[in-house]
Write a protein that holds these residues in place. Structure first.
Motif, PDB file in Angstrom:
ATOM      1  N   ASN A  27      57.271  48.799  30.472  1.00 50.51           N
ATOM      2  CA  ASN A  27      56.238  48.217  31.042  1.00 50.51           C
ATOM      3  C   ASN A  27      55.329  49.330  31.776  1.00 50.51           C
ATOM      4  O   ASN A  27      55.847  50.355  32.068  1.00 50.51           O
ATOM      5  N   LEU A  28      54.225  49.036  31.968  1.00 49.51           N
ATOM      6  CA  LEU A  28      53.335  49.822  32.296  1.00 49.51           C
ATOM      7  C   LEU A  28      52.275  49.387  33.419  1.00 49.51           C
ATOM      8  O   LEU A  28      51.927  48.159  33.299  1.00 49.51           O
ATOM      9  N   THR A  35      42.868  50.652  46.935  1.00 49.07           N
ATOM     10  CA  THR A  35      44.064  50.055  47.573  1.00 49.07           C
ATOM     11  C   THR A  35      45.168  50.566  47.480  1.00 49.07           C
ATOM     12  O   THR A  35      45.568  50.838  46.336  1.00 49.07           O
ATOM     13  N   PRO A  36      46.034  50.814  48.462  1.00 51.55           N
ATOM     14  CA  PRO A  36      47.379  51.373  48.261  1.00 51.55           C
ATOM     15  C   PRO A  36      48.584  50.358  47.752  1.00 51.55           C
ATOM     16  O   PRO A  36      49.638  50.819  47.157  1.00 51.55           O
ATOM     17  N   THR A  37      48.121  49.184  47.828  1.00 52.98           N
ATOM     18  CA  THR A  37      49.112  48.054  47.525  1.00 52.98           C
ATOM     19  C   THR A  37      49.063  47.095  46.446  1.00 52.98           C
ATOM     20  O   THR A  37      49.773  46.372  46.334  1.00 52.98           O
ATOM     21  N   ARG A  38      47.898  47.421  45.723  1.00 52.06           N
ATOM     22  CA  ARG A  38      47.647  46.297  44.496  1.00 52.06           C
ATOM     23  C   ARG A  38      47.687  47.202  43.244  1.00 52.06           C
ATOM     24  O   ARG A  38      47.306  48.222  43.297  1.00 52.06           O
ATOM     25  N   TYR A  39      48.276  46.556  42.433  1.00 50.63           N
ATOM     26  CA  TYR A  39      48.526  47.145  41.101  1.00 50.63           C
ATOM     27  C   TYR A  39      48.449  46.126  39.952  1.00 50.63           C
ATOM     28  O   TYR A  39      48.697  44.929  40.149  1.00 50.63           O
ATOM     29  N   LEU A  40      48.010  46.662  38.624  1.00 53.40           N
ATOM     30  CA  LEU A  40      48.031  45.854  37.331  1.00 53.40           C
ATOM     31  C   LEU A  40      49.132  46.453  36.681  1.00 53.40           C
ATOM     32  O   LEU A  40      49.627  47.512  36.389  1.00 53.40           O
ATOM     33  N   ILE A  41      49.917  45.306  36.023  1.00 58.16           N
ATOM     34  CA  ILE A  41      51.022  45.546  35.286  1.00 58.16           C
ATOM     35  C   ILE A  41      51.079  44.840  33.931  1.00 58.16           C
ATOM     36  O   ILE A  41      50.559  43.608  33.871  1.00 58.16           O
ATOM     37  N   SER A  42      51.762  45.416  32.915  1.00 58.67           N
ATOM     38  CA  SER A  42      51.799  44.715  31.645  1.00 58.67           C
ATOM     39  C   SER A  42      52.610  43.290  31.804  1.00 58.67           C
ATOM     40  O   SER A  42      53.700  43.522  32.446  1.00 58.67           O
ATOM     41  N   ALA A  43      52.194  42.410  31.169  1.00 61.38           N
ATOM     42  CA  ALA A  43      52.937  41.067  31.338  1.00 61.38           C
ATOM     43  C   ALA A  43      54.074  41.345  30.397  1.00 61.38           C
ATOM     44  O   ALA A  43      54.329  42.125  29.751  1.00 61.38           O
ATOM     45  N   SER A  44      55.200  40.429  30.530  1.00 59.27           N
ATOM     46  CA  SER A  44      56.490  40.273  29.694  1.00 59.27           C
ATOM     47  C   SER A  44      56.105  40.023  28.417  1.00 59.27           C
ATOM     48  O   SER A  44      55.175  39.244  27.893  1.00 59.27           O
ATOM     49  N   GLY A  45      56.975  40.403  27.457  1.00 55.77           N
ATOM     50  CA  GLY A  45      56.941  40.199  26.050  1.00 55.77           C
ATOM     51  C   GLY A  45      56.037  41.076  25.245  1.00 55.77           C
ATOM     52  O   GLY A  45      54.836  41.656  25.969  1.00 55.77           O
TER      53      GLY A  45
END
Ligand code: ZN
Length: 205
Positions: A27-28, A35-45
């Motif tokens: 996962n990436l 923002t120090p607290t928001r992030y985008l992350i790859s979905a499952s599968g």
């Protein structure tokens, strides 16, 4: 935001080309600029080497999901979440590169493996003659919150990576390129260690 996500898509493609995210693993994520607290992350599968810019979910530290997409989030988001909370890195890459995964399994009882005298420890930020790179290692846990806490507890402020025995690597850095450099260095050094073990039966550290 589009550019950040494009960098992750490209990172996933590179990781896939090296067989570091086999069988939909890995996962990436990337922190949202400003923002120090928001992030985008790859979905499952799905294969992480074939991501599109649509395959990322928006989170706030504390595991609060902010997007309204139908896609399921990965359980391992919990690991990224704790790392963002503590270090606020620009990006985190998680993959299952073979040598690092095997080395972690081999040294899990020590909780770490050290490397000195190899040029590539500079890629982890160790530039001095005689510097010792310490790579933290944690046991794998099926329970992801437990794994996330173990990774956080073992992590070191001076090293942007933690190895998980028989599982893989979490690597992070100020930007996607830095996280990738750390991941590449960990896997290269792990191959060095593994070849030493194969040929000499030990690793001098
Ligand atoms: Zn994994």
């Amino acid at each position: 935001m589009e550019e950040e996500v494009s960098l992750l898509v490209e990172a996933g493609r590179k990781m896939g080309a090296r067989n570091w995210v086999p069988a939909t693993s890995g996962n990436l994520s990337v922190r949202r600029e400003g923002t120090p607290t928001r992030y985008l992350i790859s979905a499952s599968g799905g294969s992480k080497s074939e991501l599109t810019t649509e395959d990322f979910l928006l989170f706030e530290v504390g595991l609060r999901r902010l997007d309204a997409r139908a896609a399921k989030s990965s359980a391992e988001t919990a690991v990224h979440d704790l790392l963002y909370a503590r270090y606020a890195p620009g990006a985190i890459l998680h993959g299952h590169p073979l040598f690092a995964t095997m080395v972690a399994q081999r040294f899990v009882n020590e909780g770490k493996v050290t490397v000195t005298g190899w040029e590539l420890i500079k890629a982890m930020g160790f530039w001095g003659e005689g510097d010792v790179l310490t790579l933290p290692i944690v046991p794998n846990h099926g329970d992801i919150p437990t794994l996330a806490q173990a990774v956080l507890d073992a992590s070191r402020p001076d090293v942007g990576a933690v190895l998980v025995a028989g599982h893989g690597v979490y690597a992070w850095g100020a930007r996607v390129a830095d996280a990738m450099r750390h991941l590449e260095a960990v896997e290269y050094l792990s191959q060095v260690i593994w070849e030493h073990l194969r040929l000499d039966g030990n690793w001098p550290g």
